[in-house]
Design a protein around this motif. Structure first.
Motif, PDB file in Angstrom:
ATOM      1  N   LEU A   1     -14.328  -0.658   0.752  1.00 49.05           N
ATOM      2  CA  LEU A   1     -13.697  -0.340  -0.451  1.00 49.05           C
ATOM      3  C   LEU A   1     -12.400  -1.110  -0.657  1.00 49.05           C
ATOM      4  CD1 LEU A   1     -13.703   3.588   0.029  1.00 49.05           C
ATOM      5  CD2 LEU A   1     -14.733   2.406  -1.862  1.00 49.05           C
ATOM      6  N   SER A   2     -11.706  -1.663   0.470  1.00 47.38           N
ATOM      7  CA  SER A   2     -10.639  -2.604   0.402  1.00 47.38           C
ATOM      8  C   SER A   2     -11.012  -3.971  -0.144  1.00 47.38           C
ATOM      9  CB  SER A   2      -9.801  -2.782   1.803  1.00 47.38           C
ATOM     10  OG  SER A   2      -8.708  -3.696   1.532  1.00 47.38           O
ATOM     11  N   THR A   3     -12.015  -4.408   0.243  1.00 48.37           N
ATOM     12  CA  THR A   3     -12.768  -5.700  -0.366  1.00 48.37           C
ATOM     13  C   THR A   3     -13.010  -5.588  -1.750  1.00 48.37           C
ATOM     14  OG1 THR A   3     -13.323  -6.270   1.889  1.00 48.37           O
ATOM     15  CG2 THR A   3     -14.398  -7.576   0.061  1.00 48.37           C
TER      16      THR A   3
ATOM     17  N   LEU B   1     -10.385  15.053   4.036  1.00 48.96           N
ATOM     18  CA  LEU B   1      -9.297  15.647   3.717  1.00 48.96           C
ATOM     19  C   LEU B   1      -8.059  14.657   3.848  1.00 48.96           C
ATOM     20  CD1 LEU B   1      -9.757  19.443   4.611  1.00 48.96           C
ATOM     21  CD2 LEU B   1      -9.765  18.243   2.241  1.00 48.96           C
ATOM     22  N   LYS B   2      -7.942  14.178   5.070  1.00 46.64           N
ATOM     23  CA  LYS B   2      -6.716  13.461   5.479  1.00 46.64           C
ATOM     24  C   LYS B   2      -6.699  11.932   5.416  1.00 46.64           C
ATOM     25  CE  LYS B   2      -5.828  17.024   9.145  1.00 46.64           C
ATOM     26  NZ  LYS B   2      -5.623  17.205  10.567  1.00 46.64           N
ATOM     27  N   VAL B   3      -7.955  11.295   5.122  1.00 45.96           N
ATOM     28  CA  VAL B   3      -7.877   9.808   4.908  1.00 45.96           C
ATOM     29  C   VAL B   3      -8.175   9.617   3.596  1.00 45.96           C
ATOM     30  CG1 VAL B   3      -8.863   7.770   5.759  1.00 45.96           C
ATOM     31  CG2 VAL B   3      -8.891   9.505   7.384  1.00 45.96           C
ATOM     32  N   ASP B   4      -6.975   8.686   2.953  1.00 45.65           N
ATOM     33  CA  ASP B   4      -7.388   8.366   1.653  1.00 45.65           C
ATOM     34  C   ASP B   4      -7.677   6.933   1.653  1.00 45.65           C
ATOM     35  OD1 ASP B   4      -7.298   8.247  -1.208  1.00 45.65           O
ATOM     36  OD2 ASP B   4      -5.060   8.474  -1.498  1.00 45.65           O
ATOM     37  N   LEU B   5      -9.051   6.630   1.374  1.00 44.01           N
ATOM     38  CA  LEU B   5      -9.513   5.292   1.650  1.00 44.01           C
ATOM     39  C   LEU B   5      -9.260   4.689   0.482  1.00 44.01           C
ATOM     40  CD1 LEU B   5     -12.849   5.830   3.564  1.00 44.01           C
ATOM     41  CD2 LEU B   5     -10.633   5.156   4.399  1.00 44.01           C
ATOM     42  N   PRO B   6      -9.201   3.203   0.277  1.00 40.02           N
ATOM     43  CA  PRO B   6      -8.640   2.512   1.357  1.00 40.02           C
ATOM     44  C   PRO B   6      -7.287   2.650   1.983  1.00 40.02           C
ATOM     45  CG  PRO B   6      -8.624   0.934  -0.356  1.00 40.02           C
ATOM     46  CD  PRO B   6      -8.864   2.214  -0.914  1.00 40.02           C
ATOM     47  N   THR B   7      -7.098   2.587   3.195  1.00 36.53           N
ATOM     48  CA  THR B   7      -5.741   2.774   4.005  1.00 36.53           C
ATOM     49  C   THR B   7      -5.112   1.385   4.025  1.00 36.53           C
ATOM     50  OG1 THR B   7      -6.670   2.283   6.232  1.00 36.53           O
ATOM     51  CG2 THR B   7      -6.690   4.686   5.344  1.00 36.53           C
ATOM     52  N   GLU B   8      -4.122   1.769   3.855  1.00 40.62           N
ATOM     53  CA  GLU B   8      -3.090   0.175   3.728  1.00 40.62           C
ATOM     54  C   GLU B   8      -3.018  -0.687   5.105  1.00 40.62           C
ATOM     55  OE1 GLU B   8      -1.387  -1.145   1.462  1.00 40.62           O
ATOM     56  OE2 GLU B   8      -2.036   0.340   0.034  1.00 40.62           O
ATOM     57  N   THR B   9      -3.158   0.221   6.312  1.00 40.72           N
ATOM     58  CA  THR B   9      -3.295  -0.285   7.671  1.00 40.72           C
ATOM     59  C   THR B   9      -4.607  -0.053   8.281  1.00 40.72           C
ATOM     60  OG1 THR B   9      -1.867   0.885   8.793  1.00 40.72           O
ATOM     61  CG2 THR B   9      -1.018  -0.971   7.663  1.00 40.72           C
TER      62      THR B   9
ATOM     63  N   LYS C   1      -4.137  -1.635  -1.863  1.00 39.00           N
ATOM     64  CA  LYS C   1      -5.044  -2.887  -1.624  1.00 39.00           C
ATOM     65  C   LYS C   1      -5.902  -2.622  -0.207  1.00 39.00           C
ATOM     66  CE  LYS C   1      -1.903  -5.933  -2.166  1.00 39.00           C
ATOM     67  NZ  LYS C   1      -0.969  -5.276  -2.734  1.00 39.00           N
ATOM     68  N   GLY C   2      -5.247  -2.008   0.627  1.00 35.75           N
ATOM     69  CA  GLY C   2      -5.835  -1.797   1.955  1.00 35.75           C
ATOM     70  C   GLY C   2      -5.877  -2.999   2.855  1.00 35.75           C
TER      71      GLY C   2
ATOM     72  N   TYR D   1      -0.562  -9.931  -7.613  1.00 41.28           N
ATOM     73  CA  TYR D   1      -1.285  -9.232  -6.847  1.00 41.28           C
ATOM     74  C   TYR D   1      -0.774  -8.559  -5.598  1.00 41.28           C
ATOM     75  CZ  TYR D   1      -5.092  -8.902  -3.152  1.00 41.28           C
ATOM     76  OH  TYR D   1      -5.936  -8.609  -2.158  1.00 41.28           O
ATOM     77  N   TYR D   2       0.313  -9.114  -5.025  1.00 41.92           N
ATOM     78  CA  TYR D   2       1.086  -8.549  -3.763  1.00 41.92           C
ATOM     79  C   TYR D   2       1.778  -7.167  -4.284  1.00 41.92           C
ATOM     80  CZ  TYR D   2       0.539 -12.204  -0.379  1.00 41.92           C
ATOM     81  OH  TYR D   2      -0.099 -13.155   0.543  1.00 41.92           O
TER      82      TYR D   2
END
Length: 650
Positions: A423-425, A362-370, A474-475, A468-469
């Motif tokens: 997921l980030s990759t 519920l609380k983690v929205d993957l991918p996280t920024e950091t 992007k995670g 891209y930036y």
């Protein structure tokens, strides 16, 4: 499932078939489906004394237990009625109506003893119902309470001393309420008004009416007079034994008296159908006071003051008790608790792990920024999971199940970290591949194979990087994916640089040097990011370790406080009992209690000074958790702590 649906009427929980006790599977299923704490009120007593009517009034509903209008006992076995508690909103009131004691139609009186023992074991408040008055006969009929130590044992050790063990019963036994129906006497003593509680305490005073010539009941007498004295003194001994057992096993006790509900015998025969307005006002007031007291003061069912019992746990305990009785064994409270822990603690681990997974989802929205975004949520969810485990677990010997939970949460955390990185990759590679399409089209058209083409290429590459930036979500693998993307362009970039005839050799060298410098800077930045993530991970593991230890220490302190309060309550009841014995003239019995009182005082002192006794367990747990959670030197430190714990426990 709604209580109102499945408990519209009472149901037989323990069937008594030809003297054999059997569980009703349907009733047991209802009981074990209750996940809330239960307040269990059981009523017992001689048959045909109106026990079921009291239970009906406590339920406060239209349905009622079978109320007999003849001398034949109606209720067989133990009947159950579960209703929402009227004042404890998060609790369920479980009412148990037991088969009448002393039924002449029974062939085996031992059956009564087991029914009474089960009522004691299951309830948090036990109501004993009798008729007319608390006299010698009523106390003689309470012989069931004198048999409890024969029918129940606290410790599993065969070497446990029965006298020492009996002091532990108080922590498992319910509060006691004696109700007297059709009471016609005045509540007075020595001409002064007394309360019904004082009436009970006066009735429980030990009797001195014993002749020195009295002989054991089993020995033959030489005369009718000797036999009469022997029989009389035997009854006095039995009544005194009942008094002593009630005083010893039930330090918290109350009494309620009820006048006749009506003088109309035709109404008495069908009391369950009589509206309140046709009952005597005094009886209505007495019933109302009784119900108010029970519903306000009956405590939730616990074991040894620490373990909170819900319907599921109560059902498991009942299964254990009935299985022991059916096999001819004596129910052991210690074994019952350990057996319950073996099913409840794994469930507590799964409940905590399930909560962790649900909250993380519920609380983690993957991918996280950091990386820290993920670890901070993990820390919060792990704390909640540990709290749930501590709430639902007990008797976790050697912290086996807490360590199991720690390993599960650590594994799941690593799974979230891996999923987060993947997921980030995947997302970054997809986006870079999309941005690369226009560059590839330009290369295939020969856009950069002209003088000055290299500068055009660089401009296009920077445009792709800038776009891209600017892309969100992007995670944490954004820089790593970009680095791999730039490395994939290196050969193409060298080729374009070589065919760009407009550039001088010196300019080429400068460009190559610049490319290397940029690549080195990006590599350095990526390495620094990895170091930061590793540091954050170690800090999160340290916080997890500290949270585990803090919650473990807090549970130890809370449990120790509850046990201490229970032991102080037992000590207080023993001191009061000793004082009563001295006031009643039983100096020798009072003196015999000194050993028990001194043992309790020593036990309380030990509990109060237990700061170091649980240190080996704490160190061993800390070592295990460190070995699970911490890398490298942390694992070595964990091994050292476990070795230290072993040496301290010897």
């Amino acid at each position: 499932m709604s209580l109102a649906v499945f408990m519209e009427t009472p149901i037989c929980l323990v069937e008594n078939i030809d003297g054999e006790l059997k569980l009703n599977p349907h009733a047991l299923q209802i009981l074990t489906s209750i996940t809330k704490p239960v307040v269990v009120v059981a009523i017992t007593g001689q048959h045909c004394t109106g026990k079921s009517y009291l239970m009906k009034r406590l339920a406060g509903s239209n349905p009622f237990f079978s109320l007999g209008s003849t001398v034949q006992s109606e209720t067989k076995g133990i009947w159950m009625w579960c209703v929402p508690h009227c004042s404890k909103l998060d609790h369920v009131l479980v009412l148990l109506d037991t088969e009448g004691l002393g039924d002449v139609e029974k062939a085996d009186s031992k059956n009564d003893s087991w029914i009474f023992a089960l009522a004691v074991l299951l309830s948090s408040t036990l109501v004993y119902n009798s008729m007319n008055t608390i006299n010698q006969q009523a106390l003689e009929q309470m012989q069931y309470v004198t048999e409890l130590t024969k029918l129940i044992k606290v410790k599993s050790s065969p070497n446990a001393a029965r006298e020492e063990e009996s002091e532990e019963f108080v922590g498992f036994f319910p509060d006691f309420v004696w109700t007297v129906r059709d009471f016609t006497q005045e509540l007075k003593a020595d001409g002064c008004p007394i309360t019904s509680d004082q009436y009970l305490e006066n009735a429980l005073k030990l009797s001195h009416d014993m002749s020195p010539r009295s002989l054991p009941l089993l020995l033959p007498s030489n005369s009718q007079g000797d036999r009469e004295i022997t029989d009389k003194n035997g009854r006095v001994e039995m009544a005194n034994l009942s008094r002593e057992c009630i005083r010893k096993f039930f330090p918290k006790r109350n009494c309620f008296i009820f006048h006749r509900p009506t003088e109309d015998k035709s109404l008495l025969a069908c009391l369950q159908h009589v509206p309140d307005r046709q009952l005597e006002p005094s009886f209505r007031n007495q019933i109302d006071r009784f119900c108010y007291y029970i519903l306000s003061n009956a405590k939730p069912k616990t074991l040894s003051g620490v373990i909170m019992i819900n319907g599921r746990r109560l059902g498991k305990l009942l299964e254990t008790y009935v299985r022991a009785i059916s096999s001819g064994d004596v129910p052991c409270l210690e074994n019952a608790v350990l057996s319950l822990a073996q099913t409840e603690n794994p469930a507590a681990v799964q409940k905590a792990a399930k909560h962790y997974m649900k909250q993380m989802a519920l609380k983690v929205d993957l991918p996280t920024e950091t990386f820290w975004d993920l670890l901070s949520v993990h820390t919060e969810c792990e704390k909640e999971a540990l709290s749930i485990f501590m709430k639902h677990s007990f008797k976790d010997e050697n912290l086996k199940y807490q360590n199991e939970l720690v390993q599960i949460l650590e594994t799941k955390k690593e799974s979230f970290i891996h999923q987060n990185e993947e997921l980030s990759t995947e997302y970054c590679q997809t986006q870079l591949e999309y941005l690369l399409q226009s560059l590839r089209e330009a290369i295939s058209k020969g856009t950069f194979s002209v003088p000055g083409g290299y500068n055009r290429f660089k401009k296009k590459r920077e445009e792709i990087i800038n776009n891209y930036y600017q892309m969100p979500r992007k995670g944490l693998k954004a820089d790593e994916a970009l680095q791999m993307f730039l490395q994939s362009l290196a050969v193409t970039e060298d080729y374009i640089l070589q065919i760009d005839q407009a550039l001088t050799e010196q300019e080429k060298a400068l460009e190559v040097e610049q490319i290397k410098r940029e690549a080195a800077e990006k590599e350095k930045k990526l390495l620094k990011q990895q170091q930061v993530e590793m540091q954050q991970k170690m800090e999160a593991q340290q916080r997890s370790f500290e949270e585990n230890m803090n919650q473990f220490k807090r549970k130890i302190v809370e449990d120790r406080y509850k046990i201490l309060e229970e032991q102080k309550m037992i000590l207080d009841s023993k001191l009061k009992e000793q004082k009563k014995l001295m006031e009643e003239g039983f100096q020798m019995k009072a003196a015999e209690m000194n050993i028990t009182i001194e043992d309790l005082q020593a036990k309380i002192k030990d509990i109060e000074n237990q700061n170091s006794s649980w240190m080996p367990m704490l160190l061993d747990t800390a070592g295990t958790i460190m070995m699970v959670m911490l890398p490298g030197e942390g694992k070595i430190a964990g091994l050292r702590l476990k070795a230290l714990a072993t040496s301290l426990s010897k």
